[in-house]
Motif scaffolding. Structure first.
Motif, PDB file in Angstrom:
ATOM      1  N   ASP A  78       0.846  -1.191   0.000  1.00  0.00           N
ATOM      2  CA  ASP A  78       0.000   0.000   0.000  1.00  0.00           C
ATOM      3  C   ASP A  78       0.886   1.246   0.000  1.00  0.00           C
ATOM      4  N   GLU A 138       0.189   4.302   0.688  1.00  0.00           N
ATOM      5  CA  GLU A 138      -0.093   5.244   1.783  1.00  0.00           C
ATOM      6  C   GLU A 138       0.498   4.797   3.111  1.00  0.00           C
ATOM      7  N   THR A 139       0.346   3.518   3.431  1.00  0.00           N
ATOM      8  CA  THR A 139       0.778   3.028   4.744  1.00  0.00           C
ATOM      9  C   THR A 139       2.093   2.265   4.705  1.00  0.00           C
ATOM     10  N   LYS A 144       2.209  -0.820   4.173  1.00  0.00           N
ATOM     11  CA  LYS A 144       1.910  -2.195   4.576  1.00  0.00           C
ATOM     12  C   LYS A 144       1.966  -3.118   3.367  1.00  0.00           C
ATOM     13  N   LYS A 151      -8.766  -0.966   4.569  1.00  0.00           N
ATOM     14  CA  LYS A 151      -8.581   0.001   3.479  1.00  0.00           C
ATOM     15  C   LYS A 151      -7.212  -0.159   2.804  1.00  0.00           C
ATOM     16  N   TRP A 152      -6.181  -0.401   3.581  1.00  0.00           N
ATOM     17  CA  TRP A 152      -4.840  -0.496   3.007  1.00  0.00           C
ATOM     18  C   TRP A 152      -4.711  -1.665   2.031  1.00  0.00           C
ATOM     19  N   GLY A 186      -5.304  -0.480  -1.487  1.00  0.00           N
ATOM     20  CA  GLY A 186      -4.122   0.178  -2.050  1.00  0.00           C
ATOM     21  C   GLY A 186      -3.058  -0.829  -2.458  1.00  0.00           C
ATOM     22  N   ALA A 187      -2.900  -1.868  -1.648  1.00  0.00           N
ATOM     23  CA  ALA A 187      -1.908  -2.901  -1.959  1.00  0.00           C
ATOM     24  C   ALA A 187      -2.292  -3.666  -3.227  1.00  0.00           C
ATOM     25  N   PRO A 223      -6.275   2.930  -8.923  1.00  0.00           N
ATOM     26  CA  PRO A 223      -6.740   2.785  -7.538  1.00  0.00           C
ATOM     27  C   PRO A 223      -8.223   3.119  -7.353  1.00  0.00           C
ATOM     28  N   ARG A 247     -10.909   0.598  -5.717  1.00  0.00           N
ATOM     29  CA  ARG A 247     -11.769   0.998  -4.589  1.00  0.00           C
ATOM     30  C   ARG A 247     -13.240   0.732  -4.917  1.00  0.00           C
TER      31      ARG A 247
END
Length: 144
Positions: free
Chosen positions: A36, A38-39, A41, A61-62, A65-66, A75, A79
């Protein structure tokens, strides 16, 4: 792929399956790219396997993104697919009023008709747009 009216019931899972169907792709190789942005992760290959197999996994949520990073898909589209699969909502320009500069997106259940959206009609009235035409657009989440 299971579907009703041509729309997949598992569009997020379908995206993962399509990424894994690429020649040479493995659970581990796809998971390596599943980070992800953003994070930071990283999705484990075991979770990727659960998604692919339609098994239960945590809907964080992450993870969306991953999966977008791993598949290279937009993305926003990932989503939308997750929302459709995880909570049964479709997102799109149901009002038919988006322009290149403005997007009007409403989340709704598949099969919704404009007359089923009294709150949207009320919001339009509050914006002095009560004469706007409401149209329902269908989206395909399958491969092109």
């Amino acid at each position: 792929m299971s579907s009703i009216g041509g729309e997949s019931l598992a569009p997020f899972t379908d995206m993962v399956r399509e990424a894994l169907a690429v020649p040479g792709a493995t659970l581990r190789s796809v998971a390596e790219r599943a980070v992800d942005p953003e994070t930071g992760k990283k999705l484990q290959w075991t979770t990727l396997a659960k998604i692919k197999n339609g098994e239960s996994y945590r809907h964080d949520k992450w993870i969306v993104g991953a999966i977008a990073a791993a598949t290279g898909l937009d993305p926003v589209e990932v989503r939308k697919a997750a929302a459709a699969e995880w909570v049964g909502l479709t997102a799109g320009d149901i009002l038919g009023m988006s322009t290149p500069k403005v997007s009007i997106v409403v989340a709704y259940q598949p099969g919704t008709k404009p007359e089923d959206l009294p709150l949207v009609k009320e919001a339009l009235k509050n914006l002095d747009l009560e004469d706007a035409t409401i149209t329902v657009t269908e989206e395909s989440h399958g491969a092109s």
